[in-house]
Every structure is written in C-alpha cells, then in structure tokens.
Scaffold this active site. Structure first.
Site, PDB file in Angstrom:
ATOM      1  N   THR A 291       2.655  -3.458   7.414  1.00 50.75           N
ATOM      2  CA  THR A 291       2.890  -3.786   8.824  1.00 50.75           C
ATOM      3  C   THR A 291       3.792  -5.016   8.969  1.00 50.75           C
ATOM      4  OG1 THR A 291       0.686  -2.954   9.281  1.00 50.75           O
ATOM      5  CG2 THR A 291       1.703  -4.278  11.011  1.00 50.75           C
ATOM      6  N   PRO A 293       5.686  -7.787  12.039  1.00 47.14           N
ATOM      7  CA  PRO A 293       5.397  -8.267  13.388  1.00 47.14           C
ATOM      8  C   PRO A 293       5.922  -7.322  14.480  1.00 47.14           C
ATOM      9  CG  PRO A 293       6.156 -10.080  12.008  1.00 47.14           C
ATOM     10  CD  PRO A 293       6.269  -8.841  11.184  1.00 47.14           C
ATOM     11  N   GLY A 296       4.554  -1.708  13.549  1.00 49.15           N
ATOM     12  CA  GLY A 296       3.254  -1.354  13.002  1.00 49.15           C
ATOM     13  C   GLY A 296       3.146   0.157  12.895  1.00 49.15           C
ATOM     14  N   GLY A 520     -30.870  -6.455  23.686  1.00 44.44           N
ATOM     15  CA  GLY A 520     -30.827  -7.327  24.863  1.00 44.44           C
ATOM     16  C   GLY A 520     -30.043  -8.593  24.566  1.00 44.44           C
ATOM     17  N   GLY A 521     -30.549  -9.733  25.043  1.00 43.96           N
ATOM     18  CA  GLY A 521     -29.856 -11.013  24.865  1.00 43.96           C
ATOM     19  C   GLY A 521     -29.657 -11.358  23.401  1.00 43.96           C
ATOM     20  N   GLU A 544      -5.506   1.471   9.313  1.00 47.47           N
ATOM     21  CA  GLU A 544      -5.488   2.746   8.547  1.00 47.47           C
ATOM     22  C   GLU A 544      -5.097   3.922   9.444  1.00 47.47           C
ATOM     23  OE1 GLU A 544      -5.793   2.546   5.391  1.00 47.47           O
ATOM     24  OE2 GLU A 544      -6.684   0.544   5.304  1.00 47.47           O
ATOM     25  N   GLU A 548      -4.368   6.288  18.331  1.00 48.42           N
ATOM     26  CA  GLU A 548      -3.452   7.066  19.187  1.00 48.42           C
ATOM     27  C   GLU A 548      -2.396   7.789  18.343  1.00 48.42           C
ATOM     28  OE1 GLU A 548      -4.322   3.932  19.708  1.00 48.42           O
ATOM     29  OE2 GLU A 548      -5.393   4.005  21.619  1.00 48.42           O
TER      30      GLU A 548
HETATM   31  C1  LIG Z   1      -7.924  -6.770  10.824  1.00 47.37           C
HETATM   32  C2  LIG Z   1      -6.707  -5.999  10.497  1.00 47.37           C
HETATM   33  C3  LIG Z   1      -6.389  -5.787   9.162  1.00 47.37           C
HETATM   34  C4  LIG Z   1      -5.218  -5.103   8.821  1.00 47.37           C
HETATM   35  N1  LIG Z   1      -4.889  -4.968   7.505  1.00 47.37           N
HETATM   36  C5  LIG Z   1      -3.659  -4.485   7.175  1.00 47.37           C
HETATM   37  C6  LIG Z   1      -3.202  -4.495   5.809  1.00 47.37           C
HETATM   38  O1  LIG Z   1      -3.929  -4.894   4.905  1.00 47.37           O
HETATM   39  N2  LIG Z   1      -1.927  -4.095   5.547  1.00 47.37           N
HETATM   40  C7  LIG Z   1      -1.087  -3.656   6.538  1.00 47.37           C
HETATM   41  O2  LIG Z   1       0.055  -3.300   6.231  1.00 47.37           O
HETATM   42  N3  LIG Z   1      -1.490  -3.600   7.838  1.00 47.37           N
HETATM   43  C8  LIG Z   1      -2.745  -4.008   8.175  1.00 47.37           C
HETATM   44  N4  LIG Z   1      -3.158  -4.007   9.494  1.00 47.37           N
HETATM   45  C9  LIG Z   1      -2.220  -3.590  10.515  1.00 47.37           C
HETATM   46  C10 LIG Z   1      -2.559  -2.289  11.206  1.00 47.37           C
HETATM   47  O3  LIG Z   1      -2.376  -1.229  10.323  1.00 47.37           O
HETATM   48  C11 LIG Z   1      -1.676  -2.226  12.457  1.00 47.37           C
HETATM   49  O4  LIG Z   1      -2.160  -3.177  13.362  1.00 47.37           O
HETATM   50  C12 LIG Z   1      -1.656  -0.843  13.061  1.00 47.37           C
HETATM   51  O5  LIG Z   1      -0.901   0.019  12.261  1.00 47.37           O
HETATM   52  C13 LIG Z   1      -1.062  -0.833  14.455  1.00 47.37           C
HETATM   53  O6  LIG Z   1       0.191  -1.416  14.461  1.00 47.37           O
HETATM   54  P1  LIG Z   1       0.549  -2.552  15.527  1.00 47.37           P
HETATM   55  O7  LIG Z   1      -0.507  -3.603  15.442  1.00 47.37           O
HETATM   56  O8  LIG Z   1       1.952  -2.967  15.312  1.00 47.37           O
HETATM   57  O9  LIG Z   1       0.379  -1.832  16.920  1.00 47.37           O
HETATM   58  P2  LIG Z   1       1.544  -1.159  17.754  1.00 47.37           P
HETATM   59  O10 LIG Z   1       2.277  -0.186  16.909  1.00 47.37           O
HETATM   60  O11 LIG Z   1       2.331  -2.207  18.440  1.00 47.37           O
HETATM   61  O12 LIG Z   1       0.684  -0.369  18.819  1.00 47.37           O
HETATM   62  C14 LIG Z   1       0.112  -0.986  19.983  1.00 47.37           C
HETATM   63  C15 LIG Z   1      -0.571   0.089  20.825  1.00 47.37           C
HETATM   64  O13 LIG Z   1       0.407   1.043  21.261  1.00 47.37           O
HETATM   65  C16 LIG Z   1      -0.010   2.335  20.874  1.00 47.37           C
HETATM   66  N5  LIG Z   1       1.181   3.117  20.533  1.00 47.37           N
HETATM   67  C17 LIG Z   1       2.072   2.883  19.544  1.00 47.37           C
HETATM   68  N6  LIG Z   1       3.013   3.826  19.519  1.00 47.37           N
HETATM   69  C18 LIG Z   1       2.731   4.676  20.519  1.00 47.37           C
HETATM   70  C19 LIG Z   1       3.336   5.868  21.004  1.00 47.37           C
HETATM   71  N7  LIG Z   1       4.430   6.392  20.442  1.00 47.37           N
HETATM   72  N8  LIG Z   1       2.761   6.498  22.036  1.00 47.37           N
HETATM   73  C20 LIG Z   1       1.635   6.002  22.628  1.00 47.37           C
HETATM   74  N9  LIG Z   1       1.015   4.886  22.211  1.00 47.37           N
HETATM   75  C21 LIG Z   1       1.556   4.232  21.171  1.00 47.37           C
HETATM   76  C22 LIG Z   1      -0.899   2.133  19.659  1.00 47.37           C
HETATM   77  O14 LIG Z   1      -1.744   3.216  19.452  1.00 47.37           O
HETATM   78  C23 LIG Z   1      -1.618   0.872  20.051  1.00 47.37           C
HETATM   79  O15 LIG Z   1      -2.709   1.172  20.880  1.00 47.37           O
HETATM   80  C24 LIG Z   1      -4.371  -4.618   9.858  1.00 47.37           C
HETATM   81  C25 LIG Z   1      -4.716  -4.805  11.196  1.00 47.37           C
HETATM   82  C26 LIG Z   1      -5.860  -5.487  11.521  1.00 47.37           C
HETATM   83  C27 LIG Z   1      -6.192  -5.700  12.972  1.00 47.37           C
END
Ligand SMILES: Cc1cc2nc3c(=O)[nH]c(=O)nc-3n(C[C@H](O)[C@H](O)[C@H](O)COP(=O)(O)OP(=O)(O)OC[C@H]3O[C@@H](n4cnc5c(N)ncnc54)[C@H](O)[C@@H]3O)c2cc1C
Length: 568
Positions: A291, A293, A296, A520-521, A544, A548
């Site tokens: 992933t 910034p 994702g 509860g609480g 993983e 969506e």
């Molecule tokens: C605690 C934690 C641990 C993680 N560990 C790892 C790791 O070890 N290695 C790694 O590589 N990643 C890791 N991740 C990252 C994770 O895989 C990503 O956060 C995930 O793939 C979603 O990507 P994003 O955060 O960029 O969300 P975005 O892609 O920005 O999505 C934001 C929202 O928009 C929705 N969305 C996106 N595209 C569409 C579309 N075409 N149509 C409709 N809705 C859409 C998504 O479903 C989501 O609800 C981790 C995340 C967390 C929170």
C-alpha cells in the site's frame, strides 16, 4: 425411523429447498447484471461501475447463500457422525437458524429494489415470496424457538457446536489453544493498552511450535507436505491464536503466508531455497509493503519506483501501513520498475528488501552507499502489537538477486502479489472466526454472571435471542471458513476465499459489537478485553482486500463470469 429423526430430516430438506429457491432469484439477479455489463463478450469495468450497489449487494447475498449451503452440509455430517436417530441436534438448530436469517437478509436486499435486479413480481412469487419458503423462515425465526436455542447456548460455556476436525488438526487446535490461554492472553491486554511490540515470549514460543513454517513445504524446511497444501492447519492455528489476540498473535502467520505464496508462485529455485527455510524459522521476520499513501485499492497505479543501478536496483518512494515493518528483517515490496505509467500493473515488480530488525515506533537505517530507509508507526485504535508503519525509501539499494523471479520476474509483481493475497484472505477469515469466538465466550460468561433486576441477564428473552444468533453466525462463519479451506486444499475455491473473507469480517464486527453490548457499561471499559475485540474487528474488513473492492471487483465479477460459463 423415529419421529424425531423424520422431523429433523424434514426441516433440513425444507431449508435446502428454501435456499435453492433463494438462489434461483439470486441467479436471475446475476444474469441481469451480466446482461447490463457485458461488452463484446467481456465484463466491462466501467459498465460494472454503473451497477456498484447491485454488485455489492449481490456479492454479499451470494456469500451468505454459500455460507448457508456449507453450514447445512456440515450439520448433516454432524448427524451422520453422532446419533443418527436422535432428536434435533444443536448444530442442526444453529444451521437452520443461520439459513433462515441468510434467506431473509437476501430477500430484504432483492425485494427492496427488484427492478434493479431484473426480478419480476412473478419470479418473486415463485421464489422468495413462495409460501413454503416463508413458512420455513417464520418457523425458524419464531421468538420462542430462538430463545429456546439461546437458553441451551447459555449453558454451554462458550461452545457452539462440534468442530469436526480430523485428529491431526484437533491436536494442532489444542496445542495452540493452550498457547493462547497460557502465553498470549495474559500479555494481550498490556500490549494493547501500552501499544507495545509483541514480546519475544510470544515470538519464541510460536517459532518453537513451528508456527511460521505452517504454509511452507517440507522440502523448504516448513511443516506442510510437499505435494499437498494444508490450509486447514493454518486456519485452525490462526483461529486459536486470534482468540488469544488478533494483534499480538493471530496475525503473525499472515505475512509469512503471503511471502511464501508469492515466492512459491514467482520465486526462482535459488530464491525459494534461500528464503523459505529462513522464513520458517522466523529468521528474519517479514512484512508486506504494498500500500502507498495515494494508492491502496488501486494497486495498478502505484508509484514507488525501482531504478536499475550496478548490481541491482535503487528504491525511491513511500509505502504506508507496512505492518511489522520495524521488527521485520525483510519486506516484500511492490515497486514500479517500468517508469511508463501507461503500463499500469504490468510495470510493477516485486522485491525482497532486507533491513535490520528494530522494536521501536520509529526506525532509520543508512546503507554504506548512502541509501536510507525510515519508518514511523501510525497510531491506531486497535490491532496493536505489530505496529503499522509509514515507510520511506531514499536511494535504497536492493541487490539483483532480490528481484522476485529474477530477470523473468520483471513486470510480474502484480500477479505475485495477488497469489500472495489469495492465502491472506482465507487466513483473515480464520482471524475473524477466532476473534468472534473470544467475544462470544465473554458474552456467554458475562450474561451468566451479571445480575440485573434480580436475574442473570441470560434469563431475559432478548439476551437469549442474541446468544442464539451469535452462536449461529459464529458456527456458520467457522464452518464456511473450514469448507473453503478444504476446497483450497484441492486447488479450488478462489472466489469462495474472497466470499468467506468478506462475510466473516463483516460478521465479526456485529458479533464483537453484540458481545460488547451484553457487557453494558463494562463493555466500554478498557480493562475488559471485549472492548478491544470490537476495535480489533474493525480492521478486518479494511485490509487483505477492502470489502468494497472484494465485492465489486472480485466476487461480483467472478459470479458474472460463472453465470456465462453456465450458459455456454
Ligand atoms: C491496520 C492496518 C494494517 C495494514 N497492513 C498492511 C500491510 O501490512 N501491508 C500493506 O501493504 N497494506 C496494509 N494495510 C493497507 C490496506 O491493505 C489498505 O488500507 C487497503 O487496501 C485499502 O486501501 P486504502 O487505505 O488506500 O483505501 P482506498 O483505496 O483509498 O479506499 C477508501 C474507500 O474507498 C472505497 N473504494 C476504493 N475504490 C473504490 C471503487 N472503485 N469504487 C467504490 N469504492 C471504492 C474503499 O472500499 C474504501 O472504503 C493495512 C491497513 C490497516 C488499516
């Protein structure tokens, strides 16, 4: 044949007929989706985007239906192995309740906007609105029946039915349950509340038990037979460790699992021989850096780049959410080796990036040649123990030999990532099941201990119905996961792995929420593990494969393709 057996058999048959009728309506919806989205014989991604809500709801409905089929099959196996002529069994009652709930939830979705699913009133009358289907659901969902089941569950000490594992897997379950009880649970609270890194006590104990080699074939130093995948072993161990703690133990196998699958799919023989035996020993521990910034879900758009240099590659760019990235000695990194962005996912390659292991919330390592890698942990509401880092690479050198697949692997990183994540999905379903089991056990015991208005709360109807539903969903989630694991052992079940991940992770949110509510609480107090379970459960639907994208781009697509194959 005894009257009791006839009744149980009739109910199971009624359940199957009702589910088949539901699936008929669902298949019509899938065919209609196919007609709307097919362009030149292929599903068009942009057309599919015009049907996102229908696709999402169809995928969820199909996952629920699949879960119900698997749980009905399971209930039959329980009867076959138990007293074939005895009264209706707990597992059958849970399976019937889950099936009725699944049907009602599918019905609610499809009947809310039938025109969008291509469903006519006539079709609905023959399927979801048929008298026999409605009679089955009303009978199973009658309050008295559910409360009765809840009363039985309340006396079962957190059990909700036979696991039906073979002796080897039962032994594994027992071993890791003991480890979770004795080692993980006593440490889990502190790790969560103090945001600590997983201590050596847990890591060393699990290494000794062979935990990190579970997905690695024996010829490479792991525990898995060379000619047969053992997803069940990995599932059972993950489930038990996640019952101890999702962040402090249950997620430790995910990373080696992903790395192993990627290596087995794309690695050269030399790379497999070098890395797999070491991963099996947790030396080094590993992490996944996919992933970014700004990218994702949209993996194909990734920007972190790898440029050729003498003897290898220089990595520049940012990754985020790299879980365990500090402690790990090797990162599985997806980077762009072809600067032409038009190449999309075909311009991505996969690297094994070595770095020193550290415990802190921040790290920085400078190479002799000047390359730098830095990391800073992101504060999170839950899933603590491994720390998830923002990671930056600045001219960081990776030798040629660490390009996965060697020169032939260039441009194939996306496919290796997908191969790795296929195992991550079923593994995450197992994590969800373990977390649900932990929450369920707490709910059952608190409902017994807590006196309100002169009674234990499990004496009240509303609590009994809750316990019945929790037990039914937990049992269904577990057996759905096991069934898909068995399919995967036969080299099948790719779409089902996405379905079970989608379904169980969503269900875990509801189960942990209900368990917390029963407290509860006290459910809101940090000192109660149940408050952590709810926070931990939230992450399951995000990583993983965010739910969506799994629903829209994996499950719905696969359902449409399958409908085409069935027509051909
Ligand atoms: C605690 C934690 C641990 C993680 N560990 C790892 C790791 O070890 N290695 C790694 O590589 N990643 C890791 N991740 C990252 C994770 O895989 C990503 O956060 C995930 O793939 C979603 O990507 P994003 O955060 O960029 O969300 P975005 O892609 O920005 O999505 C934001 C929202 O928009 C929705 N969305 C996106 N595209 C569409 C579309 N075409 N149509 C409709 N809705 C859409 C998504 O479903 C989501 O609800 C981790 C995340 C967390 C929170």
């Amino acid at each position: 044949m005894s009257e009791q057996l006839i009744q149980a058999e009739q109910l199971m048959q009624q359940a199957r007929r009702s589910l088949a009728a539901t699936e008929k309506a669902l298949n019509t919806a899938i065919k209609s989706l196919r007609e709307h989205t097919l362009v030149d014989g292929r599903v068009s991604a942009s057309k599919l985007d015009d049907y996102q809500l229908v696709s999402y709801d169809t995928a969820l409905s199909a996952a629920e239906a699949a879960g119900a089929w698997f749980v009905l099959d399971y209930a039959e196996r329980v009867r076959d192995q138990g007293d074939p002529s005895g009264p209706i069994m707990l597992e059958e009652r849970c399976a019937l309740l889950f099936t009725a709930e699944a049907i009602e939830s599918i019905r609610a979705r499809l009947e809310l906007r039938p025109q969008d699913y291509g469903l006519t009133r006539d079709m609905l009358a023959k399927t979801l609105d048929s008298e026999s289907l409605q009679a089955f659901c009303s009978e199973q969902l009658a309050v008295e029946r559910m409360a009765e089941l809840g009363k039985t569950i309340a006396d079962m000490d957190g059990r909700s039915g036979a696991y039906l594992l073979d002796d080897d897997h039962e032994m594994m379950r027992d071993t890791f349950r003991r480890f979770a009880n004795d080692v993980v649970m006593p440490l889990a609270e502190d790790i969560h509340r103090e945001d600590l890194i997983i201590p050596d006590e847990i890591l060393d104990g699990l290494t000794e038990l062979g935990c990190f080699g579970l997905s690695i074939p024996e010829r490479f130093g792991g525990l898995q037979a060379d000619d047969q995948e053992d997803n069940m072993g990995m599932i059972v161990v993950t489930e038990e460790l996640s019952r101890g703690s999702l962040g402090a133990a249950g997620s430790l196998i995910t990373r080696p699992e992903i790395l192993t699958r990627a290596l087995l799919k794309g690695g050269t023989e030399e790379q497999k021989l070098k890395w797999l035996p070491r991963l099996a020993e947790a030396d080094p521990l590993c992490a996944v850096a996919v992933t970014e910034p700004n990218y994702g879900s949209d993996v194909a758009g990734m920007r972190c780049k790898a440029s050729r240099t003498e003897g290898g590659w220089l990595i520049d760019g940012a990754k985020t959410w790299c879980t365990f990235g500090g402690k790990a000695g090797v990162l599985l990194l997806l980077a762009r080796t072809d600067p032409d962005l038009a190449k999309g996912h075909k311009g991505l390659s996969m690297f094994l990036v070595e770095k020193p292991s550290t415990d802190g919330h921040e790290f920085k390592h400078e190479q002799e040649g000047g390359g730098v890698i830095t990391g800073k942990a992101i504060s999170t509401i839950g899933y603590r123990g491994m720390h998830s880092y923002d990671v930056f690479f600045d001219n960081y050198f990776v030798p040629e030999e660490n390009l996965l697949g060697g020169p032939n692997g260039e441009g194939k990183g996306f496919y290796f990532t997908m191969a790795g994540f296929a195992g991550g999905r079923i593994q995450t379903a197992a994590r969800a099941v373990g977390l649900m089991q932990a929450a369920f056990e707490r709910a059952v015991s608190y409902a017994d201990e807590r006196q309100v208005f002169g009674n234990s709360i499990n004496k009240y109807q509303l609590t009994q119905v809750k316990l019945a539903r929790l037990a039914a969903y937990l049992l269904a989630s577990r057996q759905f996961t096991y069934s898909v694991g068995r399919l995967m052992d036969q080299g099948k079940g790719e779409m089902e792995a996405s379905m079970v991940k989608f379904f169980t992770c969503k269900t875990a949110e509801w189960v942990t929420r209900e368990a917390q509510q029963i407290h509860g609480g006290m459910g809101y107090a940090e000192e109660m593990p149940v408050s952590r379970y709810f926070l931990d459960a939230r992450v399951l639907s995000i990583f993983e494969g965010v739910e969506e994208i799994l629903a829209l781009k994996v499950i719905a697509r696969a359902l449409i393709d399958r409908a085409g194959e069935a027509d051909a």
